[in-house]
Design a protein around this motif. Structure first.
Motif, PDB file in Angstrom:
ATOM      1  N   UNK A 214       0.823  -1.207   0.000  1.00 42.25           N
ATOM      2  CA  UNK A 214       0.000   0.000   0.000  1.00 42.25           C
ATOM      3  C   UNK A 214       0.860   1.260   0.000  1.00 42.25           C
ATOM      4  N   UNK A 215       1.947   1.242   0.754  1.00 44.27           N
ATOM      5  CA  UNK A 215       2.764   2.449   0.902  1.00 44.27           C
ATOM      6  C   UNK A 215       3.855   2.582  -0.154  1.00 44.27           C
ATOM      7  N   UNK A 216       4.236   1.468  -0.786  1.00 47.35           N
ATOM      8  CA  UNK A 216       5.350   1.511  -1.719  1.00 47.35           C
ATOM      9  C   UNK A 216       6.706   1.422  -1.044  1.00 47.35           C
ATOM     10  N   UNK A 217       6.720   1.272   0.281  1.00 50.74           N
ATOM     11  CA  UNK A 217       7.979   1.142   1.017  1.00 50.74           C
ATOM     12  C   UNK A 217       8.521  -0.273   0.863  1.00 50.74           C
ATOM     13  N   UNK A 218       9.847  -0.440   0.867  1.00 49.10           N
ATOM     14  CA  UNK A 218      10.426  -1.786   0.775  1.00 49.10           C
ATOM     15  C   UNK A 218       9.998  -2.652   1.955  1.00 49.10           C
ATOM     16  N   UNK A 219       9.962  -3.948   1.738  1.00 45.42           N
ATOM     17  CA  UNK A 219       9.546  -4.881   2.776  1.00 45.42           C
ATOM     18  C   UNK A 219      10.476  -4.814   3.984  1.00 45.42           C
ATOM     19  N   UNK A 220      11.742  -4.506   3.758  1.00 41.61           N
ATOM     20  CA  UNK A 220      12.692  -4.430   4.870  1.00 41.61           C
ATOM     21  C   UNK A 220      12.299  -3.353   5.874  1.00 41.61           C
ATOM     22  N   UNK A 221      11.613  -2.319   5.421  1.00 41.80           N
ATOM     23  CA  UNK A 221      11.184  -1.266   6.341  1.00 41.80           C
ATOM     24  C   UNK A 221       9.892  -1.647   7.073  1.00 41.80           C
ATOM     25  N   UNK A 222       8.949  -2.227   6.353  1.00 47.69           N
ATOM     26  CA  UNK A 222       7.668  -2.549   6.981  1.00 47.69           C
ATOM     27  C   UNK A 222       7.760  -3.758   7.907  1.00 47.69           C
ATOM     28  N   UNK A 223       8.864  -4.467   7.889  1.00 48.34           N
ATOM     29  CA  UNK A 223       9.058  -5.571   8.821  1.00 48.34           C
ATOM     30  C   UNK A 223       9.351  -5.094  10.238  1.00 48.34           C
ATOM     31  N   UNK A 224       9.658  -3.822  10.403  1.00 52.11           N
ATOM     32  CA  UNK A 224       9.980  -3.298  11.729  1.00 52.11           C
ATOM     33  C   UNK A 224       8.712  -3.266  12.595  1.00 52.11           C
ATOM     34  N   UNK A 225       8.736  -3.925  13.754  1.00 48.62           N
ATOM     35  CA  UNK A 225       7.517  -4.025  14.582  1.00 48.62           C
ATOM     36  C   UNK A 225       6.974  -2.688  15.063  1.00 48.62           C
ATOM     37  N   UNK A 226       7.859  -1.676  15.225  1.00 54.21           N
ATOM     38  CA  UNK A 226       7.373  -0.407  15.758  1.00 54.21           C
ATOM     39  C   UNK A 226       6.454   0.327  14.780  1.00 54.21           C
TER      40      UNK A 226
END
Length: 746
Positions: free
Chosen positions: A140-152
């Protein structure tokens, strides 16, 4: 493969299906390779189509490319995980309704293995749902998966991304089902696990293209039908393949029942798919747009599956029925044609699931979605005039959940009714009328203008609420649907596979039903829903959401049905209550309901205020007046069902008295008025002061045969006939108490 203790126990059970030779390596085969192939095909098809149209989709949505891990991984994982979820649903379906339980209530070997397959499918489904959360956020955001994996980042993202929230609920439901299904192997819990496995799919039907834009009520409701019957259809066939490869018994009987389910499923999928597609793409665009071409491909695959089903029904099923031997046995050669055709059908089903998943990656081409009112976005339709009786009667918007449910209920009742008529069995026409009135009332409450205004204003909502909880259930329970079905459905017999009639018997008489039909429990669950829903913040949270709207309506109907089943139901309930207890429960509940209406009218803040104001209705709406009117409806109209229920209860009470009087008269005719003469002798003895010991035992509740014999042989033989009558009456009362106790313990 080593034989487990559970499997050894299952083979030594008393059920005929379990008396077969010990399982060798061939018998313990599982179609794991078929499961894996189906998941891979679905994932590859979904990822491939999504990748082909990725560039156009990103440009249409105006978001950057999130990377290959998301662009390819999301459709692959979602499609593969959906196949696993379908297998879980189908496995619980087989364990619940296809594998006969042992006499001790435990699952037999085949039911146990099917249930465990469902358990671990739910575990994989929960894990996949958790992985889908960061993938959805990245998509949805277009951000890489490595960023959206962050729990915070998960907390705020889940609140803003509907797909992520839906997957979170999937993970919660599936994880809970995995845990609880590990704890028991009793058959009685398998239907519950089946219902919960279907529930894990529901959150996915409440987000995406179907849940947004105009007519989203049609979109969501049609998609819910589509998802549920896809899981039952696909998963049921996968579970049947496993059952056949394990050399499970009664393959022909189970396949015949599945064939009926598959026919119903493909009709449902065709209708719901056409409705859902028509909301987003015109038929003329099926072959001129990307979205339309994918829909056309999916429709073609469903037609191919229909051919598979026709071949299965016309050729394979008769072969299975002819080949099935005693106790449902069959050779490997006789099972082989079914297994081959079913595997081919499952692989086509997997490809169809991949195509369906790819649709969520391609924006629909309807330009009308850019010209929507706020009501279209929030309600799915637009209201242009104030509510009135005329508006209620002239507006019509068919509810695909409750309207369809009413039609199905009526069709099932009519089938059972005419089945009895063909056999020469009478069924009161009054019960048919009551049932029909209930279904007509359900359509009036959900498919007319009342159903539309109920979503936008509080007073119509409360009127609909009263119909769903206090009118429709009264009509239904007076129709006696369970008694009718028990008479119409064929019995499986002592050695047969339990069928719909046996399942209905278990539904009526089980620990959960006995608990819910306790008058205290039935009354509390009926009343507390009113108080907790409206006197807390729950209504403000649920009313704006389509899922909350569906949940409230289903709760109103089920809660009302349980209560009125106990009070005036024609069908036999697990607990037999005296007329006095029924009336006492009824008046207590009505009193609490009246207090609820008064409490509503005394509230100083309108409920669901933000949502109602956000609708911007084109006519003036006083929210406090609406709430006062709603409270008055709850207070005033609650008396109408009371009159109806009291009248029905009085009629039932009089009929019971007449039956008891007739039974007593027949008994007196057989015994020559023995009871009357014994009673007169007892009165004479009491008047003369020469009452027997048996007389005194009768009044003190001491009904033992020893006391009666003592009275007969103590020298006071004047009233031997009275003593014998009292002894017979005592044994009869004791036997009735013992039967009641045994029935409750069972």
């Amino acid at each position: 493969m080593a034989t487990t203790h559970v499997e050894q126990q299952s083979r030594t059970g008393d059920h005929p299906a379990e008396r077969r030779t010990p399982a060798g390596p061939a018998q313990m085969r599982t179609p794991g390779i078929v499961y894996l192939a189906a998941a891979l095909i679905a994932g590859i098809v979904g990822a491939l189509i999504g990748f082909v149209y990725l560039g156009d989709s990103l440009r249409a949505l105006g978001i950057p490319d999130p990377g290959a891990l998301t662009s390819v991984g999301l459709p692959f994982l979602r499609a593969a995980a959906t196949v696993i979820a379908c297998l879980g649903v189908g496995s619980f379906l087989l364990a619940a309704l296809g594998a006969p339980p042992r006499k001790d209530g435990m699952l037999d070997l085949d039911g146990y293995r099917a249930s465990r397959t469902g358990t671990w499918c739910m575990f994989l489904w929960a894990v996949s749902a958790l992985v889908m959360i960061p993938l959805s956020m990245s998509d949805v955001s277009g951000a890489p998966l490595s960023q959206t994996l962050k729990p915070d980042l998960w907390g705020p993202a889940i609140q803003q991304v509907s797909a992520a929230l839906a997957w979170l609920w999937v993970a919660i439901f599936a994880g809970f089902l995995w845990l609880v299904s590990l704890l028991t192997r009793r058959w009685i819990w398998q239907p519950v696990f089946l219902a919960l496995s279907v529930l894990t799919l529901v959150p996915l039907g409440l987000e995406g293209h179907s849940a947004s834009g105009g007519n989203h009520d049609f979109g969501v409701n049609s998609l819910l039908w589509h998802i549920v019957f896809t899981a039952l259809w696909v998963g049921g066939l996968m579970a049947l393949i496993a059952h056949a490869k394990r050399r499970g018994p009664h393959l022909a009987v189970i396949t015949s029942r599945y064939s009926f389910l598959a026919l119903f499923a493909i009709i449902t999928l065709a209708i719901s798919g056409l409705v859902n597609a028509a909301l987003r793409v015109k038929f003329s665009e099926w072959f001129t747009t990307d979205y339309g071409r994918i829909i056309a491909l999916k429709a073609l695959l469903i037609i191919v599956l229909g051919v598979f089903g026709w071949r299965q029904r016309q050729r394979i099923l008769p072969q299975l029925q002819a080949a099935e031997g005693p106790e449902g046995t069959m050779t490997d050669a006789q099972r082989a044609p079914f297994i081959r055709l079913a595997i081919g059908e499952v692989l086509v089903m997997a490809a169809t699931i991949g195509v369906a998943i790819s649709l969520s990656r391609i924006p629909p081409p309807l330009p009308e979605q850019l010209d929507l009112t706020i009501q279209d976005v929030l309600l799915g339709f637009t209201l242009t005039e104030p509510p009135s009786i005329g508006a209620y009667l002239t507006h019509f918007r068919f509810d695909l959940v409750f309207g369809t449910g009413a039609l199905i209920f009526q069709a099932g009742y009519m089938w059972a009714y005419f089945s009895l008529r063909k056999r020469g069995v009478e069924w009161p026409i009054s019960r048919l009328i009551w049932w029909t009135l209930g279904n007509i009332s359900l359509i009036l409450a959900t498919c007319t203008g009342l159903g539309m205004y109920a979503m936008a204003m509080f007073a119509p909502h409360m009127l609909q609420h009263m119909m769903l909880s206090m009118l429709i259930p009264v009509f239904w329970v007076l129709g006696g649907p369970m008694t009718l079905l028990l008479r119409a459905l064929p019995a499986a017999g002592r050695d047969g596979v339990p069928g719909p009639r046996e399942w209905l018997v278990v539904f009526i008489n089980n620990p959960v039903s006995r608990f819910l039909t306790n008058p205290i429990v039935a009354g509390i669950q009926f009343v507390i829903g009113f108080y907790y829903l409206y006197l807390s913040s729950l209504f403000d949270w649920m009313a704006p959401e389509h899922a909350g709207h569906l949940f409230m309506m289903i709760h109103f109907i089920i809660s009302g049905y349980i209560f009125y089943w106990v009070i005036i139901g024609v069908d036999a309930a697990p607990r037999q209550l005296s007329p006095f207890i029924k009336m006492l429960t009824l008046f207590a509940v009505v009193a609490f309901h009246a207090w609820f209406g008064i409490a509503m009218m005394q509230m100083s803040t309108p409920l669901n205020q933000d949502f109602y104001n956000e609708l911007h209705l084109p006519f003036a709406v006083d929210l406090m007046q609406q709430q006062n009117t709603g409270g008055g409806i709850a207070w005033g109209l609650g008396e109408v069902p009371l009159v109806l229920v009291s009248a029905a209860h009085a009629v039932q009470w009089m009929r019971t008295d007449r039956r008891e009087a007739s039974r007593y008269d027949r008994k007196e005719e057989r015994t020559g008025d023995a009871d009357l003469e014994a009673y007169n002798a007892m009165l004479a003895g009491l008047a003369s002061g020469e009452s027997t010991e048996a007389d005194r035992a009768y009044y003190t509740g001491e009904y033992t045969d020893q006391q009666v014999q003592s009275a007969l042989h103590s020298g006071k033989h004047r009233h031997e006939r009275s003593a014998r009558a009292h002894a017979a009456r005592a044994r009869e009362d004791s036997g009735l108490d013992r039967q009641k106790s045994d029935g409750q313990s069972q």
